[in-house]
Motif scaffolding. Sequence first.
Motif, PDB file in Angstrom:
ATOM      1  N   VAL A  38      82.625  20.469  13.061  1.00  0.00           N
ATOM      2  CA  VAL A  38      83.217  21.309  12.098  1.00  0.00           C
ATOM      3  C   VAL A  38      84.389  22.020  12.085  1.00  0.00           C
ATOM      4  O   VAL A  38      85.223  21.905  13.089  1.00  0.00           O
ATOM      5  CB  VAL A  38      82.104  22.745  12.432  1.00  0.00           C
ATOM      6  CG1 VAL A  38      80.727  22.168  12.102  1.00  0.00           C
ATOM      7  CG2 VAL A  38      82.232  23.388  13.409  1.00  0.00           C
ATOM      8  N   SER A  39      84.990  22.331  11.008  1.00  0.00           N
ATOM      9  CA  SER A  39      86.238  23.342  10.862  1.00  0.00           C
ATOM     10  C   SER A  39      85.786  24.792  10.889  1.00  0.00           C
ATOM     11  O   SER A  39      84.554  25.054  10.210  1.00  0.00           O
ATOM     12  CB  SER A  39      86.799  22.810   9.309  1.00  0.00           C
ATOM     13  OG  SER A  39      87.406  21.596   9.476  1.00  0.00           O
ATOM     14  N   THR A  70      89.414  17.125   8.695  1.00  0.00           N
ATOM     15  CA  THR A  70      89.001  16.608  10.188  1.00  0.00           C
ATOM     16  C   THR A  70      88.648  17.853  10.867  1.00  0.00           C
ATOM     17  O   THR A  70      88.770  18.652  11.007  1.00  0.00           O
ATOM     18  CB  THR A  70      90.398  16.316  10.899  1.00  0.00           C
ATOM     19  OG1 THR A  70      91.029  14.997  10.118  1.00  0.00           O
ATOM     20  CG2 THR A  70      90.217  15.366  12.004  1.00  0.00           C
ATOM     21  N   ALA A  71      87.458  17.597  11.523  1.00  0.00           N
ATOM     22  CA  ALA A  71      86.874  18.196  12.429  1.00  0.00           C
ATOM     23  C   ALA A  71      87.561  18.564  13.780  1.00  0.00           C
ATOM     24  O   ALA A  71      88.061  17.849  14.100  1.00  0.00           O
ATOM     25  CB  ALA A  71      85.523  17.967  12.691  1.00  0.00           C
ATOM     26  N   ASN A  72      87.545  20.053  14.186  1.00  0.00           N
ATOM     27  CA  ASN A  72      88.195  20.277  15.537  1.00  0.00           C
ATOM     28  C   ASN A  72      87.204  20.683  16.530  1.00  0.00           C
ATOM     29  O   ASN A  72      87.645  20.908  17.525  1.00  0.00           O
ATOM     30  CB  ASN A  72      89.349  21.208  15.181  1.00  0.00           C
ATOM     31  CG  ASN A  72      90.525  20.964  14.242  1.00  0.00           C
ATOM     32  OD1 ASN A  72      91.026  19.714  14.389  1.00  0.00           O
ATOM     33  ND2 ASN A  72      91.109  21.706  13.213  1.00  0.00           N
ATOM     34  N   ILE A  90      86.784  19.187  19.694  1.00  0.00           N
ATOM     35  CA  ILE A  90      86.027  18.158  19.620  1.00  0.00           C
ATOM     36  C   ILE A  90      86.647  16.655  20.328  1.00  0.00           C
ATOM     37  O   ILE A  90      85.939  15.830  20.612  1.00  0.00           O
ATOM     38  CB  ILE A  90      85.762  17.712  18.009  1.00  0.00           C
ATOM     39  CG1 ILE A  90      85.001  16.860  17.807  1.00  0.00           C
ATOM     40  CG2 ILE A  90      87.170  17.360  17.455  1.00  0.00           C
ATOM     41  CD1 ILE A  90      84.547  17.031  16.217  1.00  0.00           C
ATOM     42  N   THR A  91      87.749  16.768  20.723  1.00  0.00           N
ATOM     43  CA  THR A  91      88.232  15.773  21.378  1.00  0.00           C
ATOM     44  C   THR A  91      88.280  15.823  22.880  1.00  0.00           C
ATOM     45  O   THR A  91      88.623  14.847  23.659  1.00  0.00           O
ATOM     46  CB  THR A  91      90.064  15.610  20.873  1.00  0.00           C
ATOM     47  OG1 THR A  91      90.492  16.940  21.323  1.00  0.00           O
ATOM     48  CG2 THR A  91      90.178  15.368  19.526  1.00  0.00           C
ATOM     49  N   THR A 181      85.032  15.901   6.284  1.00  0.00           N
ATOM     50  CA  THR A 181      84.832  14.774   5.637  1.00  0.00           C
ATOM     51  C   THR A 181      85.071  13.630   6.511  1.00  0.00           C
ATOM     52  O   THR A 181      84.793  12.336   6.056  1.00  0.00           O
ATOM     53  CB  THR A 181      86.005  14.660   4.249  1.00  0.00           C
ATOM     54  OG1 THR A 181      87.155  15.231   4.808  1.00  0.00           O
ATOM     55  CG2 THR A 181      85.633  15.931   3.349  1.00  0.00           C
ATOM     56  N   SER A 182      85.615  13.944   7.610  1.00  0.00           N
ATOM     57  CA  SER A 182      85.876  12.538   8.569  1.00  0.00           C
ATOM     58  C   SER A 182      86.019  13.421  10.020  1.00  0.00           C
ATOM     59  O   SER A 182      86.359  14.599   9.974  1.00  0.00           O
ATOM     60  CB  SER A 182      87.170  11.904   8.249  1.00  0.00           C
ATOM     61  OG  SER A 182      88.366  12.817   8.495  1.00  0.00           O
TER      62      SER A 182
END
Length: 183
Positions: A38-39, A70-72, A90-91, A181-182
């Motif tokens: 999510v953002s 892009t989700a963080n 997320i990473t 969206t990605s």
Amino acid sequence: MFSIAAAPLLCMFIGALVSATPVARQSLCSPNFEGAGVSIIAGDAEWTVAPVVAGTPLKKDGDPFPPNATANWHVEQTGSANATYLVKAITNNELVVDVVSNQLTLEQIASSKQTQIWDIKCKQCVSGASSTPGGGEFASGCSIVSVPSGLCATLEMGSEFLGLTECNPVVAQTWSFWTATSS
């Protein structure tokens, strides 16, 4: 002296008083993130962090376009009876949003650190993150509150960093969650 016989009468009086007092209630919901990336967005700013390493303060990224490209973050329930959450990068899911000197930073996850636990209540929730395929808002009007302090995550005026302040219903403390969206 108080008589036992007067107790029912007193209870009826108090009950009438309480029911006559108008109480403004607003139903709040706890979002179901369903493991989606999510953002986290307030107004035109989004939670970001770079580099994704322990000790890095969270920043606001102004004018993201699109806001959920892009989700963080992964937001996961802690498993407690009351819905509380961990907000993970997320990473690197070993790094979570923590509070250090009233500033939001990434830190190594530690099960004993209460400052890493968040209460998230929203005015509106879609049934879950998977209900917004292709990216979109699934929870809005949300407050993100540090469990131990009771302070709210805030976009501090004049600062590029995110911090904690007394909770007020202001735009700088009103968050929305978007599926990306990605990812």
